[in-house]
Design a protein around this motif. Structure first.
Motif, PDB file in Angstrom:
ATOM      1  N   HIS A  41      -7.482  16.297  22.963  1.00  0.00           N
ATOM      2  CA  HIS A  41      -6.361  16.503  22.048  1.00  0.00           C
ATOM      3  C   HIS A  41      -6.737  15.804  20.742  1.00  0.00           C
ATOM      4  CE1 HIS A  41      -2.341  17.079  20.569  1.00  0.00           C
ATOM      5  NE2 HIS A  41      -2.343  15.812  20.190  1.00  0.00           N
ATOM      6  N   CYS A  42      -6.935  16.568  19.687  1.00  0.00           N
ATOM      7  CA  CYS A  42      -7.407  15.993  18.427  1.00  0.00           C
ATOM      8  C   CYS A  42      -6.367  15.023  17.862  1.00  0.00           C
ATOM      9  CB  CYS A  42      -7.679  17.115  17.417  1.00  0.00           C
ATOM     10  SG  CYS A  42      -8.325  16.482  15.853  1.00  0.00           S
ATOM     11  N   THR A  43      -6.816  13.830  17.551  1.00  0.00           N
ATOM     12  CA  THR A  43      -5.905  12.825  16.975  1.00  0.00           C
ATOM     13  C   THR A  43      -5.876  12.905  15.448  1.00  0.00           C
ATOM     14  OG1 THR A  43      -7.608  11.143  16.704  1.00  0.00           O
ATOM     15  CG2 THR A  43      -6.514  11.233  18.856  1.00  0.00           C
ATOM     16  N   GLN A  44      -6.664  13.832  14.897  1.00  0.00           N
ATOM     17  CA  GLN A  44      -6.751  13.996  13.431  1.00  0.00           C
ATOM     18  C   GLN A  44      -7.307  12.741  12.756  1.00  0.00           C
ATOM     19  OE1 GLN A  44      -5.742  16.997  12.173  1.00  0.00           O
ATOM     20  NE2 GLN A  44      -4.872  17.721  14.079  1.00  0.00           N
ATOM     21  N   CYS A  45      -8.148  12.015  13.474  1.00  0.00           N
ATOM     22  CA  CYS A  45      -8.660  10.762  12.899  1.00  0.00           C
ATOM     23  C   CYS A  45      -9.614  11.014  11.727  1.00  0.00           C
ATOM     24  CB  CYS A  45      -9.354   9.929  13.971  1.00  0.00           C
ATOM     25  SG  CYS A  45     -10.944  10.618  14.491  1.00  0.00           S
ATOM     26  N   GLY A  46     -10.219  12.184  11.699  1.00  0.00           N
ATOM     27  CA  GLY A  46     -11.101  12.536  10.583  1.00  0.00           C
ATOM     28  C   GLY A  46     -12.526  12.035  10.705  1.00  0.00           C
ATOM     29  N   PHE A  47     -12.834  11.358  11.789  1.00  0.00           N
ATOM     30  CA  PHE A  47     -14.175  10.791  11.918  1.00  0.00           C
ATOM     31  C   PHE A  47     -15.254  11.870  11.825  1.00  0.00           C
ATOM     32  CE2 PHE A  47     -17.862   9.223  14.245  1.00  0.00           C
ATOM     33  CZ  PHE A  47     -18.046   8.002  13.632  1.00  0.00           C
ATOM     34  N   CYS A  48     -14.989  13.017  12.429  1.00  0.00           N
ATOM     35  CA  CYS A  48     -16.024  14.065  12.470  1.00  0.00           C
ATOM     36  C   CYS A  48     -16.209  14.734  11.104  1.00  0.00           C
ATOM     37  CB  CYS A  48     -15.706  15.093  13.546  1.00  0.00           C
ATOM     38  SG  CYS A  48     -14.093  15.857  13.387  1.00  0.00           S
ATOM     39  N   CYS A  49     -15.355  14.463  10.154  1.00  0.00           N
ATOM     40  CA  CYS A  49     -15.500  15.036   8.804  1.00  0.00           C
ATOM     41  C   CYS A  49     -16.172  14.043   7.862  1.00  0.00           C
ATOM     42  CB  CYS A  49     -14.133  15.439   8.256  1.00  0.00           C
ATOM     43  SG  CYS A  49     -13.225  16.543   9.351  1.00  0.00           S
TER      44      CYS A  49
HETATM   45  S1  SF4 Z   1     -13.325  12.874  15.749  1.00  0.00           S
HETATM   46 FE1  SF4 Z   1     -12.658  14.847  14.881  1.00  0.00          FE
HETATM   47  S2  SF4 Z   1     -12.210  16.144  16.683  1.00  0.00           S
HETATM   48 FE2  SF4 Z   1     -12.300  14.014  17.383  1.00  0.00          FE
HETATM   49  S3  SF4 Z   1     -10.154  13.318  17.341  1.00  0.00           S
HETATM   50 FE3  SF4 Z   1     -11.112  12.724  15.360  1.00  0.00          FE
HETATM   51  S4  SF4 Z   1     -10.617  14.454  13.988  1.00  0.00           S
HETATM   52 FE4  SF4 Z   1     -10.280  15.176  16.091  1.00  0.00          FE
END
Ligand code: SF4
Ligand code: SF4
Length: 129
Positions: A9-17
């Motif tokens: 469940h994506c937490t929208q943390c933004g790490f992957c961006c």
């Molecule tokens: S790292 Fe990317 S895919 Fe994973 S929870 Fe954060 S925003 Fe969502």
């Protein structure tokens, strides 16, 4: 609960961006992005793409993808690799891949063992091997 929600469940943390590089865009990605931005290829390439030979990536600004602003601002035109992340087929192949990706993505359900996670993901992406 759906299979997807059981494992992610994506937490929208933004790490992957974040980071100094992004995923690359194939031709379909490029076309979809141009349509989503309601623009021309020239304008999109100039403003948003980093082109190196035949490789097209998105530019980065301040350590993140040019489209990241507390979420993806080109959501419907994002590259397929962004849409797939983090549920990549490599997770089915090797527990180490699972451990590395789970460490970087807080959306992955950490309650599950690799075997439990793998079984559900294999059903989701149609690989029951
Ligand atoms: S790292 Fe990317 S895919 Fe994973 S929870 Fe954060 S925003 Fe969502
Ligand atoms: S296109 Fe969207 S989802 Fe993909 S890296 Fe950029 S901000 Fe993140």
């Amino acid at each position: 609960m759906s299979d997807l929600k059981k494992i992610f469940h994506c937490t929208q943390c933004g790490f992957c961006c974040h980071g100094e590089t992004t995923v690359s865009l194939d031709e379909d990605d490029q076309k979809r992005m141009i349509v989503a931005l309601n623009s021309t290829e020239e304008a999109v390439a100039d403003r948003y793409w980093r082109i190196n030979g035949s490789t097209v990536q998105m530019k980065t600004e301040q350590g993140h993808c040019v489209f990241y602003d507390d979420g993806c601002t080109v959501y419907h035109g994002r590259p397929w690799r962004c849409a797939q992340w983090p549920l990549v087929p490599a997770l089915l192949e090797d527990e180490n891949n699972f451990l590395i990706i789970r460490e970087s993505c807080p959306g992955i359900n950490k309650e599950l063992s690799y075997q439990e996670f793998r079984e559900i993901l294999a059903r989701l992406i149609g690989d029951d091997s």
